[in-house]
Scaffold this motif. Structure first.
Motif, PDB file in Angstrom:
ATOM      1  N   ASN A   1      -5.233  -2.199 -29.543  1.00 36.38           N
ATOM      2  CA  ASN A   1      -3.960  -2.908 -29.456  1.00 36.38           C
ATOM      3  C   ASN A   1      -3.326  -3.078 -30.831  1.00 36.38           C
ATOM      4  OD1 ASN A   1      -2.009  -4.414 -27.840  1.00 36.38           O
ATOM      5  ND2 ASN A   1      -2.760  -6.227 -28.910  1.00 36.38           N
ATOM      6  N   ASN A   2      -4.146  -3.251 -31.858  1.00 34.88           N
ATOM      7  CA  ASN A   2      -3.638  -3.413 -33.222  1.00 34.88           C
ATOM      8  C   ASN A   2      -3.154  -2.093 -33.818  1.00 34.88           C
ATOM      9  OD1 ASN A   2      -4.132  -6.171 -33.298  1.00 34.88           O
ATOM     10  ND2 ASN A   2      -6.235  -5.905 -34.019  1.00 34.88           N
ATOM     11  N   LYS A   3      -3.869  -0.993 -33.481  1.00 41.57           N
ATOM     12  CA  LYS A   3      -3.565   0.299 -34.101  1.00 41.57           C
ATOM     13  C   LYS A   3      -2.544   1.107 -33.324  1.00 41.57           C
ATOM     14  CE  LYS A   3      -7.968   0.872 -36.498  1.00 41.57           C
ATOM     15  NZ  LYS A   3      -9.189   1.710 -36.654  1.00 41.57           N
ATOM     16  N   ASP A   4      -2.477   0.893 -32.027  1.00 44.25           N
ATOM     17  CA  ASP A   4      -1.607   1.723 -31.189  1.00 44.25           C
ATOM     18  C   ASP A   4      -0.574   0.842 -30.501  1.00 44.25           C
ATOM     19  OD1 ASP A   4      -0.809   4.210 -29.895  1.00 44.25           O
ATOM     20  OD2 ASP A   4      -1.676   3.343 -28.101  1.00 44.25           O
ATOM     21  N   LYS A   5       0.495   0.541 -31.199  1.00 39.63           N
ATOM     22  CA  LYS A   5       1.513  -0.370 -30.665  1.00 39.63           C
ATOM     23  C   LYS A   5       2.255   0.223 -29.475  1.00 39.63           C
ATOM     24  CE  LYS A   5       0.639  -3.432 -33.808  1.00 39.63           C
ATOM     25  NZ  LYS A   5      -0.061  -4.671 -33.426  1.00 39.63           N
ATOM     26  N   LYS A   6       2.243   1.563 -29.337  1.00 39.41           N
ATOM     27  CA  LYS A   6       2.963   2.195 -28.230  1.00 39.41           C
ATOM     28  C   LYS A   6       2.223   2.050 -26.901  1.00 39.41           C
ATOM     29  CE  LYS A   6       5.141   5.714 -31.149  1.00 39.41           C
ATOM     30  NZ  LYS A   6       5.287   7.164 -31.412  1.00 39.41           N
ATOM     31  N   GLY A   7       0.953   1.691 -26.953  1.00 34.46           N
ATOM     32  CA  GLY A   7       0.196   1.481 -25.725  1.00 34.46           C
ATOM     33  C   GLY A   7      -0.281   2.753 -25.045  1.00 34.46           C
ATOM     34  N   SER A   8      -0.256   3.894 -25.770  1.00 26.53           N
ATOM     35  CA  SER A   8      -0.677   5.142 -25.139  1.00 26.53           C
ATOM     36  C   SER A   8      -2.194   5.252 -25.044  1.00 26.53           C
ATOM     37  CB  SER A   8      -0.121   6.340 -25.918  1.00 26.53           C
ATOM     38  OG  SER A   8      -0.581   6.326 -27.254  1.00 26.53           O
ATOM     39  N   LEU A   9      -2.924   4.463 -25.852  1.00 24.82           N
ATOM     40  CA  LEU A   9      -4.384   4.450 -25.791  1.00 24.82           C
ATOM     41  C   LEU A   9      -4.817   3.190 -25.060  1.00 24.82           C
ATOM     42  CD1 LEU A   9      -5.276   5.607 -29.419  1.00 24.82           C
ATOM     43  CD2 LEU A   9      -5.099   6.985 -27.352  1.00 24.82           C
ATOM     44  N   CYS A  10      -5.342   3.375 -23.876  1.00 20.94           N
ATOM     45  CA  CYS A  10      -5.649   2.232 -23.014  1.00 20.94           C
ATOM     46  C   CYS A  10      -7.030   2.388 -22.399  1.00 20.94           C
ATOM     47  CB  CYS A  10      -4.598   2.129 -21.911  1.00 20.94           C
ATOM     48  SG  CYS A  10      -4.975   0.906 -20.630  1.00 20.94           S
ATOM     49  N   VAL A  11      -7.869   1.390 -22.605  1.00 21.49           N
ATOM     50  CA  VAL A  11      -9.131   1.318 -21.880  1.00 21.49           C
ATOM     51  C   VAL A  11      -8.838   0.508 -20.625  1.00 21.49           C
ATOM     52  CG1 VAL A  11     -11.542   0.588 -21.952  1.00 21.49           C
ATOM     53  CG2 VAL A  11     -10.432   1.409 -24.026  1.00 21.49           C
TER      54      VAL A  11
END
Length: 463
Positions: A383-393
């Motif tokens: 959440n801190n590194k990927d503000k676009k939200g494309s990396l989601c667990v």
């Protein structure tokens, strides 16, 4: 005595060179929708001296007196509009009114005609969740126990579905499709929905209907929207006046321009009061004579009888995957404004994992806490590194990893760091995409290793 749902006033301004001087006045016309009228008043509706008889009426029927008591008990101000905010008062008032309508049903049909009575039910202006008498809090909690979606997002979706069309947008695995199905089940009833997964081959004939080559001959076949219209009517005929849902999964996999032309015409906004069937669809289907499929034949019959009214009980529920948007078709504002858009975000804590671990035997509390801390740390880092939200667990990934892990721990011997490594491997398998996951430079792979390292260092430092 009666029940009026709404009154509309507008000014008629249709005179050429009209000027507002010389004592001229606007001509006002009005229209009201009447849900119910007292039987004694209905008896004189067709009388030529209607006004005189209305002025002289003294007695009301039993139902008329009951309605007066209900309104008096609710402290209604008959001089103007009253906005009710007390849920208990709303429930008691509406239940009393429903009893009057129910007991008076046969006489209403005798006065107004059966067909008009049916259209009145189709045009019911009461919110859907009030009509079918569901407890919103109970429904939300029931869905929340199955899906790892926060309370507010589920409540928003139910309210949106009660009102009109809705679109669930978010990363894969966040429960969009399952949430749409659960909401359809709770509002429309079990099985009162159809689900279609959009694809690039969809044309207008798939969505609404059109010319098709079948058995060596050309005929007009109904698309899924026409089939859904028929389902609404058939449900109503069988005494089921609840919404029918069409769930379009992965909406952005279809070419909007090819597939959704008539969709724009029918669904002009998210509000069912604005929905109208394109008359050209009926004319086109009729022009094929007997060369139509069974669903098209039923539609022609139903639409001539019921018109646009059944559309009020039709709901389109779409889902859209934001991760693959670059690889799929563009969905513009023109389509999006036909829906109430609800975004389902990726979880930022380990609440879903905590719920899954409660039912998982073979792990002690220390190991369960280790997995929870890892997932919470991983999601926080992403959440801190990927503000676009494309990396989601996503909850879907976590759920599948736990299912795979369950088989591994059945033999025992997995604890601590070894257990964590096994869980991470299963998470990678659940996320899919060999190149996407295995690359050492990939953001997600780095985040997995970083979250593990931080957790182990904290654990060792604590000792």
């Amino acid at each position: 005595m009666g029940l009026v749902t709404d009154v509309t006033l507008d000014a008629i301004h249709n005179f050429k060179y009209w000027r507002e001087d010389n004592g001229k006045h606007w001509i006002i016309r009005w229209r009201m929708r009447i849900l119910w009228l007292d039987g004694e008043i209905r008896k004189i509706l067709k009388e030529t001296n209607f006004v005189e008889q209305m002025n002289s009426i003294n007695n009301l029927s039993n139902n008329g007196r009951k309605l007066g008591e209900i309104l008096d008990k609710g402290h209604f101000n008959v001089q103007g509009n009253t906005c009710m905010e007390n849920p208990e008062l709303i429930s008691n008032t509406w239940n009393g009114i429903k009893e009057i309508l129910k007991s008076d049903k046969n006489d209403m049909e005798r006065i107004y005609g059966n067909e008009k009575g049916q259209e009145a039910s189709f045009n019911n202006s009461e919110p859907v969740h009030a009509v079918i008498n569901i407890n919103l809090s109970d429904v939300v909690r029931n869905i929340q126990s199955k899906l790892f979606i926060n309370y507010d997002d589920i409540l928003k979706t139910i309210n949106a579905a009660s009102f009109g069309n809705f679109l669930l947008v978010g990363p894969p695995g966040t429960g969009k499709t399952t949430l749409a199905m659960e909401v359809a089940e709770h509002i429309g009833g079990r099985g009162n929905y159809m689900i279609r997964t959009a694809n690039s081959l969809w044309f207008r004939r798939d969505v609404v209907g059109g010319e098709t080559l079948e058995g060596g001959s050309i005929k007009w076949c109904a698309g899924f929207l026409i089939r859904a219209y028929n389902k609404v009517v058939e449900g109503f005929i069988n005494g089921k006046a609840t919404p029918f849902f069409v769930i379009i999964d992965e909406l952005n996999r279809a070419d909007v321009d090819k597939a959704f032309g008539e969709f724009f015409t029918i669904f002009r906004s998210p509000d069912p009061d604005d929905w109208r069937m394109d008359p050209g669809i009926l004319e086109e289907a009729e022009s094929y004579g007997n060369s139509v499929d069974d669903e098209a034949r039923k539609f022609i019959q139903y639409y001539k009888k019921y018109g646009d009214a059944p559309l009020k009980l039709l709901r389109i529920a779409g889902t859209m995957n934001v991760v693959d948007m670059r690889n799929l078709f563009m969905v513009g504002e023109a389509l999006l404004r036909r829906f109430i858009v609800i975004r389902l975000e990726c979880p930022t804590d380990a609440g879903d994992l905590s719920m899954l671990l409660r039912e998982l035997s073979g792990l002690d509390d220390k190991d369960k806490k280790l997995l929870e801390q890892f997932v919470a740390g991983l999601r926080g880092e992403l959440n801190n590194k990927d503000k676009k939200g494309s990396l989601c667990v996503s909850p879907g990934v976590v759920k599948m990893a736990i299912k795979l892990l369950k088989a591994s721990i059945s033999g025992g011997g997995l604890h601590g760091e070894k257990l964590l490594d096994e869980f991470i491997n299963y998470m990678k398998l659940s996320m899919g995409g060999i190149d996407y996951i295995s690359s050492r430079t990939n953001k997600l792979s780095i985040a997995l290793e970083s979250a593990k390292k931080n957790l182990i260092n904290e654990s060792r430092g604590g000792r």
